[in-house]
Write a protein that holds these residues in place. Sequence first.
Motif, PDB file in Angstrom:
ATOM      1  N   MET A 151       0.850  -1.190   0.000  1.00 39.54           N
ATOM      2  CA  MET A 151       0.000   0.000   0.000  1.00 39.54           C
ATOM      3  C   MET A 151       0.893   1.250   0.000  1.00 39.54           C
ATOM      4  N   ALA A 152       0.506   2.251  -0.790  1.00 40.11           N
ATOM      5  CA  ALA A 152       1.296   3.475  -0.903  1.00 40.11           C
ATOM      6  C   ALA A 152       1.283   4.233   0.414  1.00 40.11           C
ATOM      7  N   GLU A 153       2.431   4.829   0.741  1.00 41.10           N
ATOM      8  CA  GLU A 153       2.561   5.641   1.947  1.00 41.10           C
ATOM      9  C   GLU A 153       1.683   6.886   1.839  1.00 41.10           C
ATOM     10  N   THR A 154       1.061   7.276   2.963  1.00 40.44           N
ATOM     11  CA  THR A 154       0.287   8.516   3.043  1.00 40.44           C
ATOM     12  C   THR A 154       0.673   9.234   4.335  1.00 40.44           C
ATOM     13  N   PHE A 155       0.012  10.351   4.602  1.00 37.01           N
ATOM     14  CA  PHE A 155       0.248  11.102   5.832  1.00 37.01           C
ATOM     15  C   PHE A 155      -0.677  10.666   6.965  1.00 37.01           C
ATOM     16  N   CYS A 198       7.017  14.666  -3.081  1.00 35.57           N
ATOM     17  CA  CYS A 198       8.419  14.762  -2.680  1.00 35.57           C
ATOM     18  C   CYS A 198       8.643  14.107  -1.318  1.00 35.57           C
ATOM     19  N   ALA A 199       7.710  14.313  -0.396  1.00 35.95           N
ATOM     20  CA  ALA A 199       7.852  13.735   0.940  1.00 35.95           C
ATOM     21  C   ALA A 199       7.602  12.236   0.934  1.00 35.95           C
ATOM     22  N   LEU A 200       6.600  11.792   0.217  1.00 40.31           N
ATOM     23  CA  LEU A 200       6.193  10.392   0.280  1.00 40.31           C
ATOM     24  C   LEU A 200       7.016   9.493  -0.635  1.00 40.31           C
ATOM     25  N   ARG A 201       7.497  10.053  -1.763  1.00 41.39           N
ATOM     26  CA  ARG A 201       8.186   9.205  -2.745  1.00 41.39           C
ATOM     27  C   ARG A 201       9.555   9.739  -3.172  1.00 41.39           C
TER      28      ARG A 201
END
Length: 357
Positions: free
Chosen positions: A1-5, A247-250
């Motif tokens: 699962m893709a990273e989120t905040f 930029c922060a997540l990937r």
Amino acid sequence: MAETFEGRNVLVVGGAGFVGSNLVRFILKQQPRKLTIIDNFLSADPINVPDHPAVRLVSSSIANDRVLREIDDDLDYAYHLACYHGNQSSIHDPLADHENNNITSLKLFERLKDIKSLKKVVYAAAGCAVAAKTFDGAQATKEDAPVSLFHDSPYSISKLVGEMYGNYYFMRHGMPFVKARFQNVYGPGEILGAGRWRGTPATVWRNVTPTFIWKALHGEALPVENGGIASRDFIFVEDMARGLMACALRGEPGEIYNLGSGVETTILELAERVNELSANDTAIAMTPARDWDRSGQRFGDPSKAREKLGFEAQVPHLEGLRRTVEWAREFRPCILRCMMQHVHFLPELRRYESTAR
């Protein structure tokens, strides 16, 4: 699962500003556990701070030692978006630019280097600082473009110094530093005159798009310099927020990514579009070129951000301008309030006093 905040602890230095506040709203949609905004309101207005239970606002410069000490030790992501806004303000007061751009970056990075939970530190870099100085036709500026030692403003210099300090802390201390090189951001939330007087009319008339929109809504001639041949890469602020999140997540620590549309638009084209959307029939006013500005034509190459981050600007310029004009009409009283706090320095602003009534 893709990273989120979701469930994350996020710091946004400069989060009450134009870009910062739009970024904050987008991050809040992903339900962070905590989001701290640190802003000294030098060029921002409190109206841009969302009323949200996850938001903690600290009204201070990030250079304040007490504020630095109180930054959470369990941060997941940090954004450094604060700066002494604009070329002309920095030319007027290079020492203020140094205090608000260089000192702040160095002190913040010195604090963040010890926070082991940090996944990413994202820095707002400036595309104008690396673009070729030309009026003879621009080529898309890549991330690895050569950097000159000769610059038009202290602002351009200090934004590069911020990159260099961040690179040092990445190499020496492993701080997960990512550089987001801004092209020309525009859109809702950029309030003319927000914040404190910074010594020049650019305190009010800051960037070209909100200045043109305000003047067009009041039936004024838009001042277009040097025949309007200068060009920029305009990116809608919501696209910029998405790019900063990517930029922060990937983003890869140590890397730099252009955040822009990749589309070159002349200032004359901008003026014509703003007049059309604002129904302004007053003819454009051609004015001389600015004597300090040699970076006349430029736009960024966004291919690296597209390939590595999966980010691409989505909002076409005409659509973004339409939404910005609508926002400026709706928020005219707020914009006027911020402008009028500088009327002591710019008496000509009194001509707008009755426009929002």
